[in-house]
Enzyme design. Structure first.
Site, PDB file in Angstrom:
ATOM      1  NE  ARG A  59      -7.766  -1.122   2.272  1.00  9.93           N
ATOM      2  CZ  ARG A  59      -7.892  -1.590   1.055  1.00  9.93           C
ATOM      3  NH1 ARG A  59      -6.864  -2.252   0.502  1.00  9.93           N
ATOM      4  NH2 ARG A  59      -8.999  -1.419   0.354  1.00  9.93           N
ATOM      5  CD  GLU A  84      -2.382   3.567   1.941  1.00 12.07           C
ATOM      6  OE1 GLU A  84      -3.416   3.701   1.243  1.00 12.07           O
ATOM      7  OE2 GLU A  84      -1.760   2.502   2.018  1.00 12.07           O
ATOM      8  CG  HIS A  96      -3.106   1.436  -1.641  1.00 13.19           C
ATOM      9  ND1 HIS A  96      -3.685   1.588  -0.406  1.00 13.19           N
ATOM     10  CD2 HIS A  96      -3.809   0.433  -2.249  1.00 13.19           C
ATOM     11  CE1 HIS A  96      -4.698   0.744  -0.273  1.00 13.19           C
ATOM     12  NE2 HIS A  96      -4.776   0.027  -1.383  1.00 13.19           N
TER      13      HIS A  96
END
Length: 343
Positions: free
Chosen positions: A252, A281, A305
């Site tokens: 993360r 994000e 991601h």
């Protein structure tokens, strides 16, 4: 009267239409499925939900307040990580939460290895230099850009020492893949723990955190995003890492200090890095120093991601998330006290 629940799916557009939710006998279930949900749409969609299904939408304390989601009883996260949901508020209100542990192990582990080779072999920079005509201009001297700050060229797999931070599903799978390639593997203990013990479920001996930083030539981060892991790797840690090392983050954003990572790359105190995740994000030049002007000159590989993306992952999600809903309706299931989050 039969027990009734209303299910709201916030990101149904990410998944196959076969992603079906059903209820056991004696329970009625109405459903709303939205292709995607923006922050300004969220509160209205939570109003009547007793069951919420989502992938990555951030559900904060305000969204979980009784004023916004008065009927909410269960949240099914169609992902491994639970950091998008304020779990403490859920616990206070008695809202149960589930996730899909282990669902993306193969995909994420594959992505780790892809990012490793990209970082070790300077793949992105060499691709750019080939396409923009640099190779034609400098000829074989282009290979010097693959060297570390001492002028030494790439390590091969059999020379690598991979340190793994986070020995869950992904960490275990990556360890096996690295060993198959001839790498030595070190499993890190918790940061600040001087004498880490053997893993509960394996005979793997954990190595002190700082020792792993110092000995590794590849550092893979696969820990959940929780308060204890925020900025786990920052300026002090980069000072301990070998200048030959490459850092891979598929966990993360926020676990690696992005400013510190940028400085480590600029001053070549590490050889390279690759990340699939960012502190904010979707990431942009406005939100992340890793996307600022001039970073194209660094040995930095990024992806948006997408480490989880694979047909196998989608099939696992399509099976596990409905199972979690069914288990909740049956009064069964395992919840975030067991699964605190992860990749």
């Amino acid at each position: 009267m039969a027990e009734h629940h209303h299910l709201v799916h916030l990101q149904a557009g990410l998944f196959d239409p076969s992603h079906q939710f059903t209820a056991p006998p004696g329970i009625t279930l109405t459903q709303e499925h939205y292709s995607n949900t923006t922050p300004d749409q969220l509160h209205a969609r939570l109003r009547d939900a007793t069951i919420l299904v989502l992938c990555y939408t951030r559900i904060n304390a305000e969204a979980l307040s009784e004023a916004v989601s008065p009927k909410l009883k269960f949240i099914a996260i169609t992902a491994v990580g639970t950091d998008s949901v304020d779990l403490e508020t859920c616990r206070r209100r008695g809202i149960r939460v589930s996730n899909c542990p282990g669902s993306n192990v193969e995909s994420v582990s594959n992505h780790v290895m892809a990012l490793y080779f990209a970082a070790r072999r300077n793949v992105v920079r060499m691709d750019r230099a080939t396409k923009d005509g640099t190779w034609l201009k400098v000829g074989s001297m282009l290979s010097n850009r693959m060297a570390d700050r001492d002028g030494d060229w790439c390590l091969t797999c059999e020379e690598e020492v991979m340190g793994i931070l986070g020995y869950g599903y992904v960490g275990k799978r990556v360890a096996k893949m690295a060993q198959a390639l001839g790498m030595k593997v070190l499993i890190a203990g918790r940061k600040g723990e001087d004498s880490p013990s053997t893993s509960n479920d394996t005979d793997i001996q954990r190595i002190p955190f700082d020792e792993v930083l110092q000995k590794s030539t590849v550092l893979v981060i696969a820990v959940p995003r929780i308060p204890e892991t925020m900025n786990m790797i920052s300026t002090a840690e980069f000072a301990k890492i070998s200048h030959k090392a490459v850092l891979i983050n598929v966990s993360r954003g926020g676990i690696v200090d992005e400013v510190a990572l940028l400085q480590a790359l600029k001053y070549r105190s590490i050889h390279g890095a690759a990340t699939d995740v960012f502190a904010i994000e979707p990431a942009s030049v406005k939100t992340s120093p890793l996307l600022a002007e001039g970073v194209e000159e660094l040995n930095l590989t990024t992806s948006p991601h997408v480490a989880w993306c694979a047909d196998r992952t989608a099939k696992n999600y399509a099976r596990m998330s409905p199972e979690n809903v069914m288990n909740f309706l049956l009064g069964q299931g395992r919840f975030p006290e067991t699964y605190p989050g992860g990749t």
